[in-house]
Write an enzyme that holds these catalytic residues in place. Structure first.
Site, PDB file in Angstrom:
ATOM      1  CG  HIS A   1      -7.814  -0.140  -6.614  1.00  9.29           C
ATOM      2  ND1 HIS A   1      -8.631  -1.251  -6.647  1.00  9.29           N
ATOM      3  CD2 HIS A   1      -8.560   0.843  -6.050  1.00  9.29           C
ATOM      4  CE1 HIS A   1      -9.802  -0.950  -6.131  1.00  9.29           C
ATOM      5  NE2 HIS A   1      -9.792   0.310  -5.761  1.00  9.29           N
ATOM      6  CG  ASP A   2      -8.713   1.598  -2.478  1.00 11.23           C
ATOM      7  OD1 ASP A   2      -8.173   2.643  -2.917  1.00 11.23           O
ATOM      8  OD2 ASP A   2      -9.940   1.440  -2.368  1.00 11.23           O
TER       9      ASP A   2
ATOM     10  CE  LYS B   1      -9.530   3.673   0.545  1.00  8.90           C
ATOM     11  NZ  LYS B   1     -10.881   3.102   0.380  1.00  8.90           N
TER      12      LYS B   1
ATOM     13  CG  HIS C   1      -5.933   6.046  -0.888  1.00  4.58           C
ATOM     14  ND1 HIS C   1      -6.781   7.111  -1.079  1.00  4.58           N
ATOM     15  CD2 HIS C   1      -6.295   5.126  -1.819  1.00  4.58           C
ATOM     16  CE1 HIS C   1      -7.625   6.836  -2.051  1.00  4.58           C
ATOM     17  NE2 HIS C   1      -7.346   5.642  -2.535  1.00  4.58           N
TER      18      HIS C   1
ATOM     19  CG  HIS D   1      -7.641   4.152  -7.742  1.00  2.00           C
ATOM     20  ND1 HIS D   1      -6.427   4.192  -7.089  1.00  2.00           N
ATOM     21  CD2 HIS D   1      -8.572   4.193  -6.761  1.00  2.00           C
ATOM     22  CE1 HIS D   1      -6.620   4.244  -5.777  1.00  2.00           C
ATOM     23  NE2 HIS D   1      -7.919   4.252  -5.561  1.00  2.00           N
ATOM     24  CG  HIS D   2      -9.114   8.303  -6.179  1.00  2.00           C
ATOM     25  ND1 HIS D   2     -10.491   8.256  -6.071  1.00  2.00           N
ATOM     26  CD2 HIS D   2      -8.637   7.382  -5.306  1.00  2.00           C
ATOM     27  CE1 HIS D   2     -10.832   7.371  -5.146  1.00  2.00           C
ATOM     28  NE2 HIS D   2      -9.722   6.814  -4.674  1.00  2.00           N
TER      29      HIS D   2
ATOM     30  CG  ASP E   1     -13.040   1.795  -6.438  1.00  2.00           C
ATOM     31  OD1 ASP E   1     -13.471   0.812  -5.811  1.00  2.00           O
ATOM     32  OD2 ASP E   1     -12.297   2.659  -5.940  1.00  2.00           O
TER      33      ASP E   1
END
Lengths: 405, 405
Positions: free
Chosen positions: B244-245, B248, B273, B299-300, B328
């Site tokens: 998911h990240d 970045k 990201h 996810h944000h 998270d």
């Protein structure tokens, strides 16, 4: 059914279950079905959505007439819509087998008909035909097994009721084997895509393109095969080599992205990427990760011992490292980077040859250079396009909501 | 063999081939073997190197006496060396089956003997025994099928020659099914390890630990199950959430690693990201990559619509994003980071609850909070150690040559 046929089916089922290569499996299924029914020929179609995909065909008459290789070339894969007009479409739709003793006198109440164009085109006379649905455990049709012309000595005869029973039972075994082979293929594809995606993503930081990774991996597999490694190891290297530069994740932007020449200290930091890569990939039991660790650690070693991090010499360098070194340098020279244009092939080859026995393993380099036709084909297949060099250019104009779907 | 048994074996073979979960498959094999021989009980051992691993056991007497669940708990997996002393070891070494009508009168010329401790411990009387090697196609022993006490009504009788023949044929089918299930498991493990390794490697840049990724994935799977997603989707999220990240990788060091508070412009760069991750993962047909794209993109997002990049609200946010958000943030609060200590659980839960219906999906948060025992177990299993925070500390002292092996 008679006992010895059943015993045969048991053994055939075990053999089918052991074959995980889908193409080989389909050929094996067809060959066994021919044998069980004494059919002169046959084909297998797999169902995909509302289409039947022709996958494989065997025909003893054609094999005799043209040889096996030429026959296979003549019958390339094609698609057809599933409709009740064709015999295989009819069976796919109804889920019921068809046993036709003479395709030229099909009963009038049957909706499908025989398409004579195949016979005309190939100077063949199809008479009897057995078309069997291949069903999964939920009775969905996953494919069609079609057999042509049961033979009694030199005479074409109808397929018998026993043939129908036997192939129906056999097709259940075949179906589950096909589904297993597909599952294996799907799992492998999923992993390969994950490796390429994540390796390419890591490469984004220093502007390596996704195609660079695909080209290098393909060159590695090609070289491994040409150098006589067994095909399984060559394939594994194709999977493992995308990760050879993963250690660059441990190199700071300031060094990785510095334009111009690095200071000796910066160079030292940069060179750590092979060691960092090996640390990221250490302590694994998975063959692909193990091999990628070796490639990461040793792809900057040089044949004459002047490379890093270990200064290994000659065949002390693992073959993974020797192969990736050639593929990586060749690709760097022969493709455009943001700081340089692609060199013409002549110049690239001159530089490569100049490093024979210094930077590169001479035998591996020779194997690579002997395969230049295939190398060029790989280069053409994964050519960088202008937009590939500005990875995140699309972020400016992207419709984020479109990425939800 | 008689025809109807053979037909049964054909069908059993198809059923076995369709089962890809190794544990379920072994249980199914044992149950079928019991049925084919009317055995009261039995066990399956798998060969690994020079050991036999006890995998599964069934026993009608015990099931009646203690119930199935309790019996299964009593017979946990154990290992034993392969020696000619035990009956199963003997069969593994010789590759030949044993049919013993009474284990208390074993022929003197046989090197193996019956170990009575099992009977004593469990108040059971083993009399007849059939021990069958499970062979692969190269005749290597991959396991042992052991059957106990063939029953005729309430009387224990010897296993017959027919039983021996049937189970031998059956064990060939079982072997290939076991090998297929193992292959599937191996392929899945290889992919899962690749995902975790490469995702963790990407996390190295901003000092996320490898265990952070494992904890978050495990929390996600747990929450998905508790929220009633089907177990396949929950498992897929376990595979997909580590990525998911991944976006970045597109954020420069200067922003990603900046100590202290980001300027509004830097913050905007940082927030990209999620979009970059979705771009890295776009246009895939692979279920795991598709799901990871959704998780990366959303996810944000926040339940009340104040998140980014799309400002989605409530259930317009895909469930993948809602789940990863909770996992998270919980992990960030409850673990040590280089800039902060771990908060005590009480404080973490207070913060989480305060964000219920604002940042977080209230139902999902409730599901998560109801499973705190399992959450704590995951936290303990993947606890960060001091050295995990300085990923490349080991590069200073590492013996590079040791990474070659």
């Amino acid at each position: 059914m008679i006992t010895n046929i059943l015993e045969e089916l048991l053994n055939v089922g075990i053999a089918l279950s052991g074959e995980h290569d889908l193409d080989k499996l389909l050929d094996m299924i067809l060959m066994e079905a021919q044998r069980l029914t004494n059919a002169d020929g046959g084909s297998i179609y797999l169902a995909e959505g509302d289409k039947l995909i022709f996958k494989v065909s065997r025909n003893n008459t054609f094999f005799k007439r043209w040889g096996e290789a030429k026959t296979r070339q003549m019958f390339k894969s094609f698609e057809m819509p599933i409709t009740k007009k064709s015999m295989s479409g009819y069976v796919a739709l109804t889920g019921k087998p068809l046993n036709i003793s003479n395709v030229h006198c099909i009963p009038e109440n049957l909706e499908c008909s025989y398409d004579p164009s195949f016979d005309k085109k190939n100077e063949y006379n199809t008479v009897s035909m057995l078309v069997i649905p291949m069903l999964d455990r939920e009775n969905n049709v996953i494919g069609i097994l079609q057999l042509i012309n049961s033979m009694d000595a030199d005479k074409v005869v109808p397929f018998t009721d026993d043939h129908l029973k036997i192939t129906s039972s056999f097709s259940s075994q075949a179906s589950v084997a096909i589904q297993n082979a597909k599952l294996t293929k799907d799992l492998k594809n999923a992993q390969l895509e994950t490796i390429f995606r994540l390796s390419a993503a890591a490469g984004y930081r220093d502007k390596e393109t996704a195609n660079h990774i695909k080209r290098v991996s393909s060159y590695c597999r090609l070289m491994a095969k040409k150098a006589g490694l067994d095909s399984e190891k060559a394939e594994l290297l194709f999977w493992a080599s995308p990760m050879h530069d993963i250690g660059k994740l441990g190199v700071p932007d300031a060094i990785l992205l510095k334009p111009g020449i690095l200071t000796p200290e910066e160079r030292k930091e940069m060179e750590k990427h092979s060691l960092i890569g090996a640390l990221i990939l250490k302590d694994s039991k998975e063959a692909v990760i193990v091999m990628s660790r070796i490639a990461a650690l040793t792809h900057h070693e040089k044949w004459d011992g002047t490379g890093y991090p270990l200064g290994l010499k000659g065949t002390d360098i693992p073959i993974e490292g020797r192969i990736v070194a050639i593929a990586d340098v060749f690709d760097a020279l022969s493709s455009k980077r943001c700081y340089k244009d692609a060199f013409p092939e002549e110049k690239v080859l001159a530089i490569m040859k100049d490093s024979r026995g210094k930077h590169f393993d001479p035998d591996l380099l020779d194997a690579f250079l002997c395969a230049m036709d295939e190398v060029r084909a790989i280069k053409a297949e994964y050519e960088d396009k202008e937009e590939d060099f500005d990875k995140f250019s699309d972020i400016k104009n992207v419709d984020a909501a479109s990425l939800l779907k």
